[in-house]
Enzyme design. Structure first.
Site, short mmCIF file in Angstrom:
data_model
loop_
_atom_site.label_atom_id
_atom_site.label_comp_id
_atom_site.label_asym_id
_atom_site.label_seq_id
_atom_site.Cartn_x
_atom_site.Cartn_y
_atom_site.Cartn_z
N ARG A 268 77.59 43.04 -61.77
CA ARG A 268 77.49 44.41 -62.28
C ARG A 268 78.49 44.67 -63.40
O ARG A 268 78.18 45.33 -64.39
CB ARG A 268 77.71 45.41 -61.14
CG ARG A 268 76.49 45.52 -60.23
CD ARG A 268 76.85 46.00 -58.85
NE ARG A 268 77.27 47.39 -58.82
CZ ARG A 268 77.93 47.92 -57.78
NH1 ARG A 268 78.24 47.20 -56.74
NH2 ARG A 268 78.26 49.19 -57.82
N ARG B 177 72.02 52.97 -69.77
CA ARG B 177 72.85 51.79 -69.53
C ARG B 177 72.62 50.73 -70.59
O ARG B 177 73.29 49.69 -70.57
CB ARG B 177 72.49 51.19 -68.17
CG ARG B 177 73.51 51.38 -67.08
CD ARG B 177 72.93 50.76 -65.84
NE ARG B 177 73.87 50.50 -64.79
CZ ARG B 177 74.16 51.35 -63.81
NH1 ARG B 177 73.66 52.56 -63.79
NH2 ARG B 177 74.98 50.99 -62.85
N ARG C 258 76.66 50.31 -49.52
CA ARG C 258 75.60 49.79 -50.38
C ARG C 258 75.55 48.27 -50.34
O ARG C 258 76.58 47.62 -50.30
CB ARG C 258 75.85 50.25 -51.82
CG ARG C 258 75.29 51.64 -52.07
CD ARG C 258 75.73 52.20 -53.39
NE ARG C 258 75.68 51.25 -54.50
CZ ARG C 258 75.92 51.60 -55.75
NH1 ARG C 258 76.19 52.87 -56.04
NH2 ARG C 258 75.87 50.71 -56.72
N ARG D 116 84.35 50.95 -50.40
CA ARG D 116 83.76 52.30 -50.32
C ARG D 116 82.54 52.39 -49.40
O ARG D 116 81.83 51.42 -49.19
CB ARG D 116 83.42 52.81 -51.72
CG ARG D 116 82.19 52.21 -52.34
CD ARG D 116 81.94 52.81 -53.72
NE ARG D 116 80.79 52.19 -54.34
CZ ARG D 116 80.32 52.51 -55.53
NH1 ARG D 116 80.92 53.44 -56.25
NH2 ARG D 116 79.26 51.91 -56.02
N LYS E 86 81.67 58.13 -61.29
CA LYS E 86 80.64 58.99 -61.92
C LYS E 86 79.94 59.87 -60.88
O LYS E 86 79.78 61.06 -61.07
CB LYS E 86 79.60 58.14 -62.66
CG LYS E 86 80.21 57.24 -63.74
CD LYS E 86 79.14 56.48 -64.50
CE LYS E 86 78.38 55.45 -63.69
NZ LYS E 86 79.15 54.23 -63.33
P1 ADP Z 1 77.08 51.71 -60.07
O1 ADP Z 1 77.32 52.59 -61.26
O2 ADP Z 1 78.07 51.91 -58.98
O3 ADP Z 1 76.92 50.25 -60.41
P2 ADP Z 1 74.38 52.82 -59.65
O4 ADP Z 1 74.10 53.48 -58.38
O5 ADP Z 1 74.41 53.65 -60.88
O6 ADP Z 1 75.74 52.06 -59.39
O7 ADP Z 1 73.32 51.62 -59.91
C1 ADP Z 1 73.06 50.63 -58.96
C2 ADP Z 1 72.09 49.59 -59.52
O8 ADP Z 1 70.85 50.23 -59.88
C3 ADP Z 1 72.52 48.88 -60.80
O9 ADP Z 1 73.35 47.78 -60.54
C4 ADP Z 1 71.15 48.46 -61.37
O10 ADP Z 1 70.60 47.37 -60.68
C5 ADP Z 1 70.28 49.66 -61.07
N1 ADP Z 1 70.32 50.69 -62.15
C6 ADP Z 1 70.78 51.96 -62.03
N2 ADP Z 1 70.64 52.63 -63.19
C7 ADP Z 1 70.09 51.75 -64.07
C8 ADP Z 1 69.74 51.82 -65.44
N3 ADP Z 1 69.91 52.95 -66.16
N4 ADP Z 1 69.20 50.72 -66.03
C9 ADP Z 1 69.02 49.59 -65.34
N5 ADP Z 1 69.34 49.44 -64.05
C10 ADP Z 1 69.87 50.50 -63.41
#
Ligand code: ADP
Length: 219
Positions: A172, A88, A161, A127, A13
Site C-alpha cells: 500500500r 488516488r 482490516r 489499529r 483521513k
Molecule cells: P488506506 O487509506 O488506509 O490504505 P482505504 O480504506 O482508503 O485505506 O483503501 C483500502 C484499499 O481499497 C486500497 O488499498 C485499495 O485496494 C482500495 N482503494 C480504495 N480507494 C481506492 C482508489 N481511489 N483507487 C484504487 N483503489 C482504491
C-alpha cells in the site's frame, strides 16, 4: 465546500473525515469503505476487488470512478463532500475534476495530511475499529477506556482490516508513493493544496484542518 483528504494509508483521513462530517454537515465519500461494502455484498465486482484490496494493490480506476460518480450524482449534501481515499491516481483526479464540473460544483481545498513513514507503520499495524459505529482504536496509541468496549457506542465487537498487516502495508505504501503522491504536485500547481501536519493528537490535527479550511477560497 467540497474537499479532498490526501495522504498515505494511516495518515488519519478517515478519523478527520468523521470530525468534519459532525462539525460541518458534510458527507464523507470513502472509496475504501465503498469497496469494503461491495466485497461483503457478494456481487461480481465485490469478488473481483477483494483479493486486490487484501494484497494492498489499487483497484482499477474504472471501478472507483464509477463508484464515486454513482454516489456523487445520487447524494445531496448541504455541507459538501469529503473525498477520502479518492482520487488516488492522476486519471482519477482528472475524472473527478470533470465530474465536478459537469455537476456545477467546485473543489474548495485538497488537505494534504503529512505523516512520516515510521508513524504510519506503527499506526496501521495496531489499529482496529468498533464493528457497530466505526470508531477507531489502537492497541497502544488509543485504547478504549474499558478494554473491549467502544467508548462511543458501548459496542463490544471490534474488527481489524484484512489489509492492515505488514506485508500488505508495504504494498500500500508503494502504491501511495508510485501512484498517489504525484497528486501533491498536481494540486499544488492548481493552487488547491493545503498541507497540514498529521503527526499530532487527533484534536490538534482537527484544529490544523479547521485553520486551513478557513483560508480556502470556498470557506
Ligand atoms: P488506506 O487509506 O488506509 O490504505 P482505504 O480504506 O482508503 O485505506 O483503501 C483500502 C484499499 O481499497 C486500497 O488499498 C485499495 O485496494 C482500495 N482503494 C480504495 N480507494 C481506492 C482508489 N481511489 N483507487 C484504487 N483503489 C482504491
Amino acid at each position: 465546500m467540497n474537499i479532498i483528504l490526501l495522504g498515505p494509508p494511516g495518515a488519519g483521513k478517515g478519523t478527520q473525515a468523521r470530525i468534519l462530517v459532525e462539525e460541518r454537515d458534510m458527507v464523507q465519500l470513502s472509496t475504501g469503505d465503498m469497496l469494503r461494502a461491495a466485497r461483503t455484498s457478494g456481487t461480481e465486482m465485490g469478488k473481483k476487488v477483494a483479493a486486490v484490496m487484501d494484497a494492498g494493490n489499487l483497484v482499477t480506476d474504472e471501478i472507483v470512478i464509477g463508484l464515486i460518480e454513482e454516489q456523487l450524482t445520487s447524494t445531496e449534501s448541504k455541507g459538501g463532500f469529503i473525498f477520502d481515499g479518492f482520487p488516488r491516481t492522476l486519471a482519477q483526479a482528472d475524472a473527478l475534476s470533470q465530474l465536478l464540473e459537469r455537476l456545477g460544483q467546485t473543489l474548495g481545498a485538497v488537505v494534504e495530511m503529512r505523516v512520516d513513514d515510521d508513524a504510519l507503520v506503527a499506526r496501521i499495524t495496531g489499529r482496529y475499529t468498533c464493528a457497530n459505529c466505526g470508531e477507531g482504536f489502537h492497541d497502544e496509541l488509543k485504547k478504549p477506556k474499558v478494554e473491549g468496549v467502544c467508548d462511543n457506542c458501548g459496542g463490544t465487537e471490534m474488527k481489524r482490516r484484512a489489509d492492515d498487516n505488514e506485508e500488505s502495508l508495504k504494498t500500500r505504501l508503494m502504491a501511495y508513493y508510485r501512484d498517489t503522491s504525484p497528486l501533491i504536485g498536481y494540486y499544488y500547481a492548481k493552487g488547491d493544496l493545503a498541507p497540514v501536519n498529521g503527526l499530532g493528537e487527533i484534536d490538534e490535527v482537527a484544529d490544523a484542518i479547521r485553520g486551513v479550511l478557513k483560508q480556502t477560497k470556498a470557506a
